[in-house]
Design a protein around this motif. Structure first.
Motif, PDB file in Angstrom:
ATOM      1  N   SER A  66       0.845  -1.189   0.000  1.00 22.76           N
ATOM      2  CA  SER A  66       0.000   0.000   0.000  1.00 22.76           C
ATOM      3  C   SER A  66       0.884   1.244   0.000  1.00 22.76           C
ATOM      4  CB  SER A  66      -0.896   0.017   1.247  1.00 22.76           C
ATOM      5  OG  SER A  66      -1.453   1.301   1.438  1.00 22.76           O
ATOM      6  N   THR A  67       0.721   2.074  -1.012  1.00 21.00           N
ATOM      7  CA  THR A  67       1.512   3.300  -1.098  1.00 21.00           C
ATOM      8  C   THR A  67       1.249   4.203   0.093  1.00 21.00           C
ATOM      9  OG1 THR A  67       1.508   3.190  -3.503  1.00 21.00           O
ATOM     10  CG2 THR A  67       2.015   5.327  -2.520  1.00 21.00           C
ATOM     11  N   ILE A  68      -0.004   4.333   0.503  1.00 25.58           N
ATOM     12  CA  ILE A  68      -0.343   5.202   1.632  1.00 25.58           C
ATOM     13  C   ILE A  68       0.285   4.675   2.913  1.00 25.58           C
ATOM     14  CG2 ILE A  68      -2.222   6.101   3.052  1.00 25.58           C
ATOM     15  CD1 ILE A  68      -3.910   6.143   0.448  1.00 25.58           C
ATOM     16  N   ALA A  69       0.174   3.375   3.160  1.00 24.48           N
ATOM     17  CA  ALA A  69       0.785   2.790   4.361  1.00 24.48           C
ATOM     18  C   ALA A  69       2.301   2.940   4.317  1.00 24.48           C
ATOM     19  CB  ALA A  69       0.391   1.325   4.505  1.00 24.48           C
ATOM     20  N   ARG A  70       2.899   2.773   3.131  1.00 24.14           N
ATOM     21  CA  ARG A  70       4.349   2.926   2.989  1.00 24.14           C
ATOM     22  C   ARG A  70       4.776   4.351   3.323  1.00 24.14           C
ATOM     23  NH1 ARG A  70       5.094   2.026  -2.336  1.00 24.14           N
ATOM     24  NH2 ARG A  70       4.759  -0.172  -1.984  1.00 24.14           N
ATOM     25  N   LEU A  71       4.039   5.336   2.816  1.00 27.33           N
ATOM     26  CA  LEU A  71       4.364   6.735   3.099  1.00 27.33           C
ATOM     27  C   LEU A  71       4.188   7.053   4.583  1.00 27.33           C
ATOM     28  CD1 LEU A  71       2.710   8.424  -0.009  1.00 27.33           C
ATOM     29  CD2 LEU A  71       5.158   8.214   0.467  1.00 27.33           C
ATOM     30  N   GLN A  72       3.111   6.558   5.187  1.00 28.24           N
ATOM     31  CA  GLN A  72       2.887   6.798   6.608  1.00 28.24           C
ATOM     32  C   GLN A  72       3.992   6.154   7.436  1.00 28.24           C
ATOM     33  OE1 GLN A  72      -0.445   4.884   8.603  1.00 28.24           O
ATOM     34  NE2 GLN A  72      -0.778   6.760   9.813  1.00 28.24           N
ATOM     35  N   THR A  73       4.378   4.934   7.086  1.00 23.03           N
ATOM     36  CA  THR A  73       5.440   4.245   7.817  1.00 23.03           C
ATOM     37  C   THR A  73       6.754   5.004   7.689  1.00 23.03           C
ATOM     38  OG1 THR A  73       4.338   2.136   7.471  1.00 23.03           O
ATOM     39  CG2 THR A  73       6.657   2.056   8.051  1.00 23.03           C
ATOM     40  N   ALA A  74       7.043   5.530   6.511  1.00 21.30           N
ATOM     41  CA  ALA A  74       8.268   6.311   6.319  1.00 21.30           C
ATOM     42  C   ALA A  74       8.250   7.562   7.198  1.00 21.30           C
ATOM     43  CB  ALA A  74       8.425   6.690   4.851  1.00 21.30           C
ATOM     44  N   ARG A  75       7.093   8.211   7.285  1.00 19.19           N
ATOM     45  CA  ARG A  75       6.980   9.395   8.138  1.00 19.19           C
ATOM     46  C   ARG A  75       7.163   9.032   9.601  1.00 19.19           C
ATOM     47  NH1 ARG A  75       3.222  11.030  11.222  1.00 19.19           N
ATOM     48  NH2 ARG A  75       1.571   9.796  10.289  1.00 19.19           N
ATOM     49  N   VAL A  76       6.508   7.956  10.032  1.00 16.53           N
ATOM     50  CA  VAL A  76       6.610   7.512  11.421  1.00 16.53           C
ATOM     51  C   VAL A  76       8.053   7.136  11.749  1.00 16.53           C
ATOM     52  CG1 VAL A  76       5.930   5.656  12.996  1.00 16.53           C
ATOM     53  CG2 VAL A  76       4.197   6.836  11.647  1.00 16.53           C
ATOM     54  N   ALA A  77       8.717   6.430  10.835  1.00 14.01           N
ATOM     55  CA  ALA A  77      10.119   6.041  11.054  1.00 14.01           C
ATOM     56  C   ALA A  77      11.014   7.270  11.145  1.00 14.01           C
ATOM     57  CB  ALA A  77      10.597   5.114   9.944  1.00 14.01           C
ATOM     58  N   SER A  78      10.752   8.274  10.313  1.00 13.02           N
ATOM     59  CA  SER A  78      11.591   9.474  10.356  1.00 13.02           C
ATOM     60  C   SER A  78      11.370  10.261  11.637  1.00 13.02           C
ATOM     61  CB  SER A  78      11.363  10.358   9.132  1.00 13.02           C
ATOM     62  OG  SER A  78      10.102  10.969   9.163  1.00 13.02           O
ATOM     63  N   GLU A  79      10.170  10.183  12.218  1.00 15.62           N
ATOM     64  CA  GLU A  79       9.930  10.825  13.506  1.00 15.62           C
ATOM     65  C   GLU A  79      10.675  10.095  14.616  1.00 15.62           C
ATOM     66  OE1 GLU A  79       5.694  10.834  13.957  1.00 15.62           O
ATOM     67  OE2 GLU A  79       5.403  12.439  12.499  1.00 15.62           O
ATOM     68  N   ALA A  80      10.723   8.790  14.528  1.00 14.76           N
ATOM     69  CA  ALA A  80      11.411   7.986  15.545  1.00 14.76           C
ATOM     70  C   ALA A  80      12.918   8.095  15.405  1.00 14.76           C
ATOM     71  CB  ALA A  80      10.988   6.522  15.439  1.00 14.76           C
ATOM     72  N   SER A  81      13.377   8.323  14.197  1.00 25.53           N
ATOM     73  CA  SER A  81      14.808   8.384  13.909  1.00 25.53           C
ATOM     74  C   SER A  81      15.008   9.446  12.833  1.00 25.53           C
ATOM     75  CB  SER A  81      15.271   7.005  13.414  1.00 25.53           C
ATOM     76  OG  SER A  81      16.624   6.997  13.114  1.00 25.53           O
ATOM     77  N   PRO A  82      15.178  10.729  13.239  1.00 23.55           N
ATOM     78  CA  PRO A  82      15.201  11.843  12.292  1.00 23.55           C
ATOM     79  C   PRO A  82      16.178  11.693  11.124  1.00 23.55           C
ATOM     80  CG  PRO A  82      15.092  12.676  14.518  1.00 23.55           C
ATOM     81  CD  PRO A  82      15.305  11.186  14.618  1.00 23.55           C
ATOM     82  N   ASN A  83      17.308  11.107  11.337  1.00 18.31           N
ATOM     83  CA  ASN A  83      18.267  10.916  10.246  1.00 18.31           C
ATOM     84  C   ASN A  83      18.216   9.472   9.762  1.00 18.31           C
ATOM     85  OD1 ASN A  83      19.276  13.589  10.379  1.00 18.31           O
ATOM     86  ND2 ASN A  83      20.385  13.015  12.220  1.00 18.31           N
ATOM     87  N   ASP A  84      17.002   8.993   9.528  1.00 18.98           N
ATOM     88  CA  ASP A  84      16.782   7.590   9.185  1.00 18.98           C
ATOM     89  C   ASP A  84      17.598   7.176   7.974  1.00 18.98           C
ATOM     90  OD1 ASP A  84      15.810   5.027   9.033  1.00 18.98           O
ATOM     91  OD2 ASP A  84      13.922   5.601   8.108  1.00 18.98           O
ATOM     92  N   ASP A  85      18.616   6.390   8.229  1.00 18.51           N
ATOM     93  CA  ASP A  85      19.427   5.869   7.135  1.00 18.51           C
ATOM     94  C   ASP A  85      19.489   4.351   7.183  1.00 18.51           C
ATOM     95  OD1 ASP A  85      20.955   5.605   9.397  1.00 18.51           O
ATOM     96  OD2 ASP A  85      22.777   6.389   8.513  1.00 18.51           O
ATOM     97  N   ILE A  86      18.576   3.747   7.947  1.00 17.03           N
ATOM     98  CA  ILE A  86      18.608   2.289   8.059  1.00 17.03           C
ATOM     99  C   ILE A  86      17.371   1.619   7.469  1.00 17.03           C
ATOM    100  CG2 ILE A  86      20.096   2.400  10.083  1.00 17.03           C
ATOM    101  CD1 ILE A  86      17.732   1.527  11.785  1.00 17.03           C
ATOM    102  N   THR A  87      16.374   2.411   7.045  1.00 17.53           N
ATOM    103  CA  THR A  87      15.177   1.841   6.445  1.00 17.53           C
ATOM    104  C   THR A  87      15.390   1.660   4.955  1.00 17.53           C
ATOM    105  OG1 THR A  87      13.751   2.906   8.080  1.00 17.53           O
ATOM    106  CG2 THR A  87      12.709   2.169   6.048  1.00 17.53           C
TER     107      THR A  87
END
Length: 119
Positions: A66-87
């Motif tokens: 799901s594109t929407i779920a993927r985008l939401q997950t990316a946003r949530v991950a970036s909030e948890a880890s602002p410089n997310d370089d592991i996803t």
């Protein structure tokens, strides 16, 4: 996922993360079938992602249909880890497993860690 379902998932994810005792590990996040999260569920998800990042997760391969779920997950991950370089977003389970295998070699995790699966 409704908040009560997310709370159950969070408990399982935390237990899997904590089983590594802070050691480096990889995560395969198979999110196929996941729909956009309610705000409370998204907050819980963000907290558990942050817990994983603070406790040894060095790479997380996401598989989503799901594109929407993927985008939401990316946003949530970036909030948890602002410089997310592991996803790493993957288009299939096979690609995710390939990316994790490469990371195991690159990070010298061939003998110390295995992928934890969460769905």
């Amino acid at each position: 996922m409704r908040p009560n379902e997310m709370k159950e998932y969070v408990a399982v994810y935390r237990k899997a993360t904590d089983s590594y005792g802070g050691g480096r590990h990889l995560v395969l996040a198979d999110m196929r079938g996941l729909r956009p999260l309610e705000p409370e569920s998204a907050n819980l998800f963000s907290e558990v992602i942050g817990h994983g990042r603070k406790n040894g997760c060095v790479m997380c391969a996401h598989v989503s249909d799901s594109t929407i779920a993927r985008l939401q997950t990316a946003r949530v991950a970036s909030e948890a880890s602002p410089n997310d370089d592991i996803t790493v977003d993957c288009v299939s389970l096979e690609e995710a497993q390939s990316q994790l295998a490469k990371a195991r070699v690159r990070l010298s995790l061939t003998n110390e860690g295995h992928a934890a699966a969460g769905r």
